[in-house]
Design a protein around this motif. Structure first.
Motif, PDB file in Angstrom:
ATOM      1  N   LYS A 137      20.485   3.539  12.750  1.00 22.66           N
ATOM      2  CA  LYS A 137      20.299   2.102  12.920  1.00 22.66           C
ATOM      3  C   LYS A 137      21.667   1.439  12.992  1.00 22.66           C
ATOM      4  CE  LYS A 137      15.889   1.868  10.421  1.00 22.66           C
ATOM      5  NZ  LYS A 137      15.071   1.579  11.603  1.00 22.66           N
ATOM      6  N   ARG A 138      21.720   0.276  13.621  1.00 26.84           N
ATOM      7  CA  ARG A 138      22.991  -0.410  13.788  1.00 26.84           C
ATOM      8  C   ARG A 138      22.943  -1.805  13.163  1.00 26.84           C
ATOM      9  NH1 ARG A 138      26.354   2.402  16.886  1.00 26.84           N
ATOM     10  NH2 ARG A 138      25.512   3.957  18.324  1.00 26.84           N
ATOM     11  N   MET A 139      24.115  -2.228  12.724  1.00 25.15           N
ATOM     12  CA  MET A 139      24.266  -3.562  12.153  1.00 25.15           C
ATOM     13  C   MET A 139      25.690  -4.010  12.452  1.00 25.15           C
ATOM     14  SD  MET A 139      23.577  -4.622   8.193  1.00 25.15           S
ATOM     15  CE  MET A 139      23.203  -6.308   7.710  1.00 25.15           C
ATOM     16  N   ASN A 140      25.860  -5.230  12.926  1.00 26.70           N
ATOM     17  CA  ASN A 140      27.218  -5.629  13.309  1.00 26.70           C
ATOM     18  C   ASN A 140      28.111  -5.809  12.082  1.00 26.70           C
ATOM     19  OD1 ASN A 140      27.340  -8.490  12.442  1.00 26.70           O
ATOM     20  ND2 ASN A 140      25.761  -8.805  13.989  1.00 26.70           N
ATOM     21  N   ARG A 141      29.410  -5.718  12.327  1.00 26.83           N
ATOM     22  CA  ARG A 141      30.389  -5.685  11.239  1.00 26.83           C
ATOM     23  C   ARG A 141      30.362  -6.962  10.401  1.00 26.83           C
ATOM     24  NH1 ARG A 141      36.570  -5.198  12.761  1.00 26.83           N
ATOM     25  NH2 ARG A 141      35.572  -4.097  14.484  1.00 26.83           N
ATOM     26  N   LYS A 142      30.142  -8.090  11.054  1.00 27.14           N
ATOM     27  CA  LYS A 142      30.136  -9.365  10.326  1.00 27.14           C
ATOM     28  C   LYS A 142      29.006  -9.401   9.307  1.00 27.14           C
ATOM     29  CE  LYS A 142      30.660 -14.307  11.196  1.00 27.14           C
ATOM     30  NZ  LYS A 142      30.785 -15.357  12.239  1.00 27.14           N
ATOM     31  N   MET A 143      27.844  -8.885   9.683  1.00 30.91           N
ATOM     32  CA  MET A 143      26.711  -8.848   8.758  1.00 30.91           C
ATOM     33  C   MET A 143      26.955  -7.851   7.622  1.00 30.91           C
ATOM     34  SD  MET A 143      23.526  -9.034  11.477  1.00 30.91           S
ATOM     35  CE  MET A 143      22.265  -8.958  10.207  1.00 30.91           C
ATOM     36  N   LYS A 144      27.553  -6.713   7.940  1.00 28.04           N
ATOM     37  CA  LYS A 144      27.863  -5.723   6.909  1.00 28.04           C
ATOM     38  C   LYS A 144      28.799  -6.295   5.861  1.00 28.04           C
ATOM     39  CE  LYS A 144      27.401  -1.546   9.757  1.00 28.04           C
ATOM     40  NZ  LYS A 144      28.142  -0.405  10.356  1.00 28.04           N
ATOM     41  N   LEU A 145      29.851  -6.993   6.330  1.00 27.58           N
ATOM     42  CA  LEU A 145      30.815  -7.569   5.402  1.00 27.58           C
ATOM     43  C   LEU A 145      30.202  -8.717   4.601  1.00 27.58           C
ATOM     44  CD1 LEU A 145      34.131  -7.536   7.469  1.00 27.58           C
ATOM     45  CD2 LEU A 145      33.561  -6.152   5.470  1.00 27.58           C
ATOM     46  N   ALA A 146      29.334  -9.491   5.245  1.00 29.38           N
ATOM     47  CA  ALA A 146      28.661 -10.580   4.531  1.00 29.38           C
ATOM     48  C   ALA A 146      27.807 -10.016   3.396  1.00 29.38           C
ATOM     49  CB  ALA A 146      27.816 -11.401   5.495  1.00 29.38           C
ATOM     50  N   ALA A 147      27.113  -8.912   3.669  1.00 32.52           N
ATOM     51  CA  ALA A 147      26.290  -8.264   2.636  1.00 32.52           C
ATOM     52  C   ALA A 147      27.172  -7.724   1.514  1.00 32.52           C
ATOM     53  CB  ALA A 147      25.469  -7.137   3.257  1.00 32.52           C
ATOM     54  N   LEU A 148      28.309  -7.122   1.880  1.00 31.60           N
ATOM     55  CA  LEU A 148      29.243  -6.622   0.869  1.00 31.60           C
ATOM     56  C   LEU A 148      29.752  -7.763   0.001  1.00 31.60           C
ATOM     57  CD1 LEU A 148      31.089  -4.521  -0.428  1.00 31.60           C
ATOM     58  CD2 LEU A 148      32.684  -4.827   1.484  1.00 31.60           C
ATOM     59  N   GLY A 149      30.096  -8.886   0.637  1.00 31.89           N
ATOM     60  CA  GLY A 149      30.566 -10.039  -0.116  1.00 31.89           C
ATOM     61  C   GLY A 149      29.529 -10.548  -1.102  1.00 31.89           C
ATOM     62  N   CYS A 150      28.262 -10.535  -0.699  1.00 32.39           N
ATOM     63  CA  CYS A 150      27.178 -10.959  -1.590  1.00 32.39           C
ATOM     64  C   CYS A 150      27.109 -10.070  -2.829  1.00 32.39           C
ATOM     65  CB  CYS A 150      25.836 -10.922  -0.857  1.00 32.39           C
ATOM     66  SG  CYS A 150      25.635 -12.195   0.398  1.00 32.39           S
ATOM     67  N   VAL A 151      27.206  -8.756  -2.625  1.00 37.00           N
ATOM     68  CA  VAL A 151      27.106  -7.811  -3.743  1.00 37.00           C
ATOM     69  C   VAL A 151      28.315  -7.942  -4.667  1.00 37.00           C
ATOM     70  CG1 VAL A 151      26.993  -5.378  -4.393  1.00 37.00           C
ATOM     71  CG2 VAL A 151      25.703  -6.199  -2.422  1.00 37.00           C
ATOM     72  N   LEU A 152      29.520  -8.017  -4.086  1.00 37.60           N
ATOM     73  CA  LEU A 152      30.731  -8.138  -4.898  1.00 37.60           C
ATOM     74  C   LEU A 152      30.707  -9.416  -5.723  1.00 37.60           C
ATOM     75  CD1 LEU A 152      33.496  -6.930  -2.399  1.00 37.60           C
ATOM     76  CD2 LEU A 152      32.462  -5.643  -4.282  1.00 37.60           C
ATOM     77  N   SER A 153      30.281 -10.505  -5.105  1.00 39.13           N
ATOM     78  CA  SER A 153      30.220 -11.794  -5.810  1.00 39.13           C
ATOM     79  C   SER A 153      29.205 -11.742  -6.947  1.00 39.13           C
ATOM     80  CB  SER A 153      29.852 -12.911  -4.823  1.00 39.13           C
ATOM     81  OG  SER A 153      30.819 -13.031  -3.807  1.00 39.13           O
ATOM     82  N   ALA A 154      28.055 -11.117  -6.687  1.00 36.93           N
ATOM     83  CA  ALA A 154      27.011 -11.018  -7.712  1.00 36.93           C
ATOM     84  C   ALA A 154      27.473 -10.162  -8.880  1.00 36.93           C
ATOM     85  CB  ALA A 154      25.736 -10.446  -7.101  1.00 36.93           C
ATOM     86  N   ARG A 155      28.164  -9.066  -8.585  1.00 36.39           N
ATOM     87  CA  ARG A 155      28.619  -8.185  -9.654  1.00 36.39           C
ATOM     88  C   ARG A 155      29.755  -8.823 -10.453  1.00 36.39           C
ATOM     89  NH1 ARG A 155      27.922  -1.857  -9.056  1.00 36.39           N
ATOM     90  NH2 ARG A 155      27.616  -2.315 -11.251  1.00 36.39           N
ATOM     91  N   LEU A 156      30.600  -9.577  -9.775  1.00 36.05           N
ATOM     92  CA  LEU A 156      31.675 -10.273 -10.475  1.00 36.05           C
ATOM     93  C   LEU A 156      31.091 -11.345 -11.397  1.00 36.05           C
ATOM     94  CD1 LEU A 156      34.717 -10.706 -10.872  1.00 36.05           C
ATOM     95  CD2 LEU A 156      34.667 -12.278  -8.922  1.00 36.05           C
ATOM     96  N   LYS A 157      30.094 -12.058 -10.905  1.00 37.51           N
ATOM     97  CA  LYS A 157      29.442 -13.089 -11.704  1.00 37.51           C
ATOM     98  C   LYS A 157      28.690 -12.476 -12.881  1.00 37.51           C
ATOM     99  CE  LYS A 157      26.299 -17.050 -11.224  1.00 37.51           C
ATOM    100  NZ  LYS A 157      25.425 -17.794 -10.284  1.00 37.51           N
ATOM    101  N   GLY A 158      28.134 -11.291 -12.667  1.00 32.95           N
ATOM    102  CA  GLY A 158      27.396 -10.610 -13.729  1.00 32.95           C
ATOM    103  C   GLY A 158      28.271  -9.852 -14.701  1.00 32.95           C
ATOM    104  N   GLU A 159      29.574  -9.887 -14.473  1.00 30.73           N
ATOM    105  CA  GLU A 159      30.567  -9.281 -15.368  1.00 30.73           C
ATOM    106  C   GLU A 159      30.456  -7.764 -15.455  1.00 30.73           C
ATOM    107  OE1 GLU A 159      30.408 -11.254 -19.127  1.00 30.73           O
ATOM    108  OE2 GLU A 159      31.149 -13.156 -18.327  1.00 30.73           O
TER     109      GLU A 159
END
Length: 200
Positions: A99-121
């Motif tokens: 399956k394919r997903m464009n790079r902008k969407m992949k990075l946006a998803a990564l940013g969501c996870v990193l932000s959530a984990r940082l907020k969750g300490e």
């Protein structure tokens, strides 16, 4: 935004690392993250199931017997699915799960996870200059260590409770693994550079 840096014994230090707010404070988009994880997991699947059809098996070029007069059923080839050694009807042909997903969407998803984990300490920035494996080895928790250092990769890759990921290979899926996500401070610049190329 500035956050604390931890040493290799996971103790808080007086040092801080400056983060780009546009990358590390993204709101969660569960649908996007779910899609990114699905794409990654699907691409891990191997298309190994395969069987030959009638036109792919060897032999069978000659009609086994004449059409009429033998009293037997008519056949045109010994490679028919009716014959032993013949092809398989509706055979699996190495289906690809890619399956394919464009790079902008992949990075946006990564940013969501990193932000959530940082907020969750449960995301910590670690200075691995003087690496001490003992804290990770003796812990019952699981860790994902993100680094750009070959020395850190070699030092940690054989620990059962540690998964080492290079900063260039960090994605939404592997950033969700482990009880704690430890990011080497030297990797912050490389991670943010990946986002900056898209944001420009």
């Amino acid at each position: 935004m500035e956050v604390k840096i931890y040493d290799t014994k996971l103790k808080e230090t007086d040092k801080t690392v400056k983060l780009n707010d546009s990358i590390w404070t993204k709101p969660m988009n569960a649908d996007l993250v779910s899609q990114a994880v699905l794409v990654y997991q699907s691409n891990l699947r191997q298309a190994t199931a395969s069987a030959k059809g009638k036109g792919e098996v060897s032999g069978g070029g000659k009609k086994p017997w004449k059409q009429k007069g033998t009293g037997r059923a008519r056949h045109g080839s010994t490679r028919s699915p009716l014959w032993v050694g013949g092809g398989v009807t509706f055979s699996p042909s190495g289906r690809t799960w890619t399956k394919r997903m464009n790079r902008k969407m992949k990075l946006a998803a990564l940013g969501c996870v990193l932000s959530a984990r940082l907020k969750g300490e449960d995301l910590m920035f670690v200075d691995t200059t003087n690496l001490d494996r003992s804290e990770l080895t003796n812990s019952r928790e699981t860790y994902v260590v993100v680094t750009s250092s070959n020395e850190v990769v070699l030092a940690l890759r054989n620990l059962a409770n540690v998964t080492v990921v290079r900063d260039s290979e960090l994605n939404a899926y592997n950033s969700m693994q482990g009880k704690r996500l430890l990011i080497d401070t030297d990797s912050v610049e490389g991670i943010e550079a990946r986002f900056n190329r898209i944001l420009k």
